[in-house]
Design a protein around this motif. Structure first.
Motif, short mmCIF file in Angstrom:
data_model
loop_
_atom_site.label_atom_id
_atom_site.label_comp_id
_atom_site.label_asym_id
_atom_site.label_seq_id
_atom_site.Cartn_x
_atom_site.Cartn_y
_atom_site.Cartn_z
N LEU A 343 0.74 -1.04 -0.06
CA LEU A 343 -0.04 -0.09 -0.06
C LEU A 343 0.98 1.28 0.10
CD1 LEU A 343 -2.53 -0.96 2.80
CD2 LEU A 343 -3.00 -1.30 0.29
N LYS A 344 0.37 2.20 -0.53
CA LYS A 344 1.00 3.60 -0.78
C LYS A 344 0.14 4.72 0.25
CE LYS A 344 1.17 6.00 -4.60
NZ LYS A 344 1.57 6.62 -5.82
N LEU A 345 0.68 5.26 1.19
CA LEU A 345 0.15 6.05 2.18
C LEU A 345 0.44 7.50 1.95
CD1 LEU A 345 0.45 3.87 5.32
CD2 LEU A 345 -0.96 3.73 3.70
N TYR A 346 -0.48 8.50 1.68
CA TYR A 346 -0.04 9.58 1.34
C TYR A 346 -1.01 10.52 1.85
CZ TYR A 346 1.35 13.92 -1.45
OH TYR A 346 1.77 15.00 -1.78
N LYS A 347 -0.85 11.37 2.79
CA LYS A 347 -1.70 12.45 3.15
C LYS A 347 -3.16 12.32 3.39
CE LYS A 347 1.00 16.43 1.71
NZ LYS A 347 1.22 16.86 3.00
N GLY A 348 -3.33 11.00 4.26
CA GLY A 348 -4.66 10.63 4.32
C GLY A 348 -5.04 9.59 3.50
N ASN A 349 -4.66 9.26 2.38
CA ASN A 349 -4.94 8.61 1.55
C ASN A 349 -4.11 7.09 1.53
OD1 ASN A 349 -6.71 10.23 -0.50
ND2 ASN A 349 -4.80 11.21 -0.34
N VAL A 350 -5.17 5.82 1.24
CA VAL A 350 -4.55 4.69 1.20
C VAL A 350 -4.75 3.95 -0.33
CG1 VAL A 350 -4.59 2.26 1.99
CG2 VAL A 350 -5.22 4.16 3.55
N ILE A 351 -3.67 4.02 -1.05
CA ILE A 351 -3.68 3.55 -2.42
C ILE A 351 -3.12 2.22 -2.54
CG2 ILE A 351 -2.81 4.23 -4.71
CD1 ILE A 351 -2.74 7.17 -3.41
N ASN A 352 -3.82 1.40 -3.18
CA ASN A 352 -3.16 0.04 -3.45
C ASN A 352 -1.97 0.07 -4.45
OD1 ASN A 352 -3.01 -2.94 -3.80
ND2 ASN A 352 -4.13 -2.78 -5.68
N ALA A 353 -1.06 -0.43 -4.31
CA ALA A 353 0.25 -0.66 -5.05
C ALA A 353 0.85 -1.67 -5.43
CB ALA A 353 1.30 0.25 -4.39
N GLY A 354 0.23 -2.94 -5.04
CA GLY A 354 0.36 -4.14 -5.52
C GLY A 354 -0.10 -5.41 -4.66
N SER A 355 -0.44 -6.45 -5.12
CA SER A 355 -0.78 -7.51 -4.31
C SER A 355 -0.24 -8.86 -4.90
CB SER A 355 -2.44 -7.61 -4.12
OG SER A 355 -3.03 -7.45 -5.11
N LYS A 356 0.00 -9.92 -4.11
CA LYS A 356 0.15 -11.11 -4.67
C LYS A 356 0.14 -12.31 -3.82
CE LYS A 356 5.13 -11.01 -3.20
NZ LYS A 356 6.57 -10.86 -3.60
N SER A 357 -0.30 -13.30 -4.14
CA SER A 357 -0.76 -14.63 -3.56
C SER A 357 -0.72 -15.98 -4.18
CB SER A 357 -2.21 -14.41 -2.95
OG SER A 357 -2.70 -15.68 -2.48
N PRO A 358 -0.13 -16.89 -3.67
CA PRO A 358 -0.18 -18.14 -4.05
C PRO A 358 -1.56 -18.89 -4.61
CG PRO A 358 0.35 -18.47 -1.72
CD PRO A 358 0.37 -17.22 -2.27
N TYR A 359 -2.35 -18.23 -4.01
CA TYR A 359 -3.85 -18.71 -4.12
C TYR A 359 -4.40 -17.76 -5.26
CZ TYR A 359 -2.80 -21.51 -0.38
OH TYR A 359 -2.11 -22.65 0.55
N SER A 360 -3.62 -16.92 -5.94
CA SER A 360 -4.37 -15.93 -6.85
C SER A 360 -5.18 -16.50 -7.80
CB SER A 360 -3.34 -15.06 -7.49
OG SER A 360 -3.82 -14.17 -8.34
N LEU A 361 -6.46 -15.88 -8.30
CA LEU A 361 -7.36 -16.25 -9.19
C LEU A 361 -7.18 -15.60 -10.51
CD1 LEU A 361 -10.48 -17.20 -7.25
CD2 LEU A 361 -8.81 -18.86 -7.93
N TYR A 362 -6.14 -14.68 -10.30
CA TYR A 362 -5.82 -13.76 -11.74
C TYR A 362 -4.84 -14.74 -12.53
CZ TYR A 362 -3.96 -9.84 -14.42
OH TYR A 362 -3.79 -8.88 -15.52
N ASN A 363 -5.26 -14.50 -13.65
CA ASN A 363 -4.44 -15.38 -14.77
C ASN A 363 -4.20 -14.25 -15.87
OD1 ASN A 363 -3.78 -16.92 -17.17
ND2 ASN A 363 -4.33 -18.78 -15.95
N GLU A 364 -2.99 -13.92 -16.05
CA GLU A 364 -2.55 -12.82 -17.00
C GLU A 364 -2.83 -13.42 -18.44
OE1 GLU A 364 1.32 -10.18 -18.26
OE2 GLU A 364 1.30 -11.41 -16.19
N GLU A 365 -2.54 -14.70 -18.60
CA GLU A 365 -2.81 -15.30 -19.88
C GLU A 365 -4.06 -15.45 -20.54
OE1 GLU A 365 -1.28 -19.29 -19.73
OE2 GLU A 365 0.78 -18.82 -19.51
N PHE A 366 -5.13 -15.50 -19.35
CA PHE A 366 -6.38 -15.22 -20.05
C PHE A 366 -6.98 -13.76 -20.28
CE2 PHE A 366 -6.90 -19.54 -18.72
CZ PHE A 366 -7.91 -20.05 -19.44
N VAL A 367 -6.33 -12.80 -19.60
CA VAL A 367 -6.79 -11.62 -19.73
C VAL A 367 -6.08 -10.51 -20.60
CG1 VAL A 367 -8.16 -11.47 -17.44
CG2 VAL A 367 -5.65 -10.79 -17.52
N THR A 368 -4.81 -11.28 -20.97
CA THR A 368 -4.04 -10.30 -21.62
C THR A 368 -4.86 -9.73 -23.04
OG1 THR A 368 -2.00 -10.08 -22.89
CG2 THR A 368 -2.97 -12.22 -22.92
N PHE A 369 -4.59 -8.45 -23.44
CA PHE A 369 -4.79 -7.89 -24.48
C PHE A 369 -3.80 -8.30 -25.70
CE2 PHE A 369 -7.04 -5.08 -21.65
CZ PHE A 369 -8.11 -4.93 -22.38
#
Length: 411
Positions: A343-369
């Motif tokens: 997470l990126k914290l900046y002047k009251g804001n919480v911004i997602n800056a990346g996530s990873k997991s061995p159980y991720s359901l995200y598959n780059e091969e399927f969603v790639t443009f």
């Protein structure tokens, strides 16, 4: 009257409970056992024993329950994703049943007949305390001075304290009602009772006002195992240490200010300003990880459960069969909520800056443009035809009915 009987008082050292000690002795003739339950109030506890004895308590308990609070109350609520009315992270709400549990234990140990508390007749805490006590030992009597005494305001309490020679830190100029634990600080009353008033910058204790926070962002890594945070910035920490460390990191970046007009259980709206730095960061990180590892239908249904869970906790029903049953569902959903969130914290804001997991359901091969070999785009045509079939049939039937009507009318 409870002449000579013992009464356990939920004691904080603040204005309400400091006044209650002499008032109970004067009106009930009882022996007061002051019980201060340490849920992370910090410096407030340094003088609490002396203050209680000076106010007339016969005995004082100071019980450290911070680890139990985090492991058995904060983490289950975090895993559930429970947030009351979209904002409030339930800091006071889940501390009250734990305090009630300890009050009952002390009452049993001391042979006390009753438990007293300083919650007002307008608030939620009276419900949380009393419902929890009833759930644990319905034979104990409950004394709620705010519902029966002649003191009608905090100004009246201050005058009563002066008359009884009881030192209190609250003044008529600084009259906020404050609840403090390791998860949050709540501020109510005074100028905050007008929702048009912006909180003053000197109100905050845990958080730097966002405009005074550093001009550069700070990144924080949080690692979870089955929905529970276990590391901060790659350092393994104990549950209490995780909250303390994230309070520092988020607090110095202005993160965690919650200003809400909420619906109290007793039927009125109230305005509260909450400081919840660690909680704000943890909820954000936990949700980002769930986006990565939970399937759509589980996540959608869990959102429904989260709202019900929040209502149960807020309404004082921690010790209910339903809350325990919901925990079983939540725990099942958390089996794969393992991974790291940045997470990126900046002047009251919480911004997602990346996530990873061995159980991720995200598959780059399927969603790639880009070009891929795992997805046949021609398959989408059949899917769309079936998905839209109910609407297509309705449109055809509407057209047929219109044609039949026109033919009948000779048009």
């Amino acid at each position: 009257m409870l002449d000579g009987e013992k009464v356990v008082l939920a004691y904080s050292g603040g204005l309400d409970t400091s006044v209650i000690i002499p008032w109970l002795k004067e009106n009930y003739g009882c022996e007061i056992i002051a019980a201060c339950i340490d849920v992370g109030q910090g410096s407030e506890l340094k003088t609490v024993r002396e203050k209680a004895l000076a106010s007339g308590a016969a005995k004082v308990y100071v019980e450290d329950v911070k680890e139990e609070l985090v492991k058995d109350y904060i983490f289950p609520t975090l895993k559930a994703g429970a947030v009351y009315e979209g904002k409030y992270l339930l800091g006071t709400s889940f501390a009250r049943p734990l305090i009630a549990k300890k009050l009952v234990e002390i009452a049993h140990k001391e042979g006390a007949k009753a438990i007293a508390h300083g919650a007002t007749g307008k608030g939620n805490d009276q419900v949380r305390f009393e419902v929890s006590i009833h759930a644990l030992d319905p034979s104990l009597k409950i004394i709620a001075p705010w519902r029966i005494w002649d003191l009608k305001s905090r100004e009246d309490e201050i005058e009563y304290a002066k008359k009884k020679g009881i030192p209190v830190s609250v003044t008529k100029d600084k009259i906020y009602s404050v609840d403090n634990n390791m998860w949050h600080i709540s501020h109510e009353g005074g100028d905050l009772e007008d929702p048009w008033n912006e909180p003053k910058s000197d109100l905050y204790d845990m958080i730097v006002p966002p405009e005074k926070a550093p001009d550069v962002p700070e990144y924080v890594l949080i690692e979870f195992k089955k929905g529970i945070p276990v590391k901060v910035n790659e350092k393994e920490l104990k549950p209490v240490e995780i909250i303390e460390e994230l309070n520092k990191i988020a607090g110095r970046n202005g993160v965690g200010i919650i200003d809400i007009v909420e619906n109290r259980l007793v039927g009125m709206k109230s305005r509260g300003v909450y400081e919840t730095p660690a909680g704000t960061v943890l909820y954000s990180a936990h949700k980002e990880l769930e986006y990565l590892v939970l399937d759509k239908e589980t996540m959608r249904f869990k959102d429904i459960v989260a709202q019900k869970y929040a209502d149960l906790v807020y309404n004082g029903l921690w010790f209910s069969p339903l809350r325990e049953a919901l925990d079983a569902f939540v725990d099942k959903t958390q089996e794969n909520v393992t991974g790291i969130v940045k997470l990126k914290l900046y002047k009251g804001n919480v911004i997602n800056a990346g996530s990873k997991s061995p159980y991720s359901l995200y598959n780059e091969e399927f969603v790639t443009f880009g070009e891929d070999e795992v997805y046949n785009q021609k398959d989408a045509e059949g899917f769309i035809n079936l998905f839209g079939l109910p609407l297509k049939i309705k449109a055809l039937m509407d057209m047929n009915r219109k044609d039949d009507f026109n033919e009948t009318m000779g048009r």
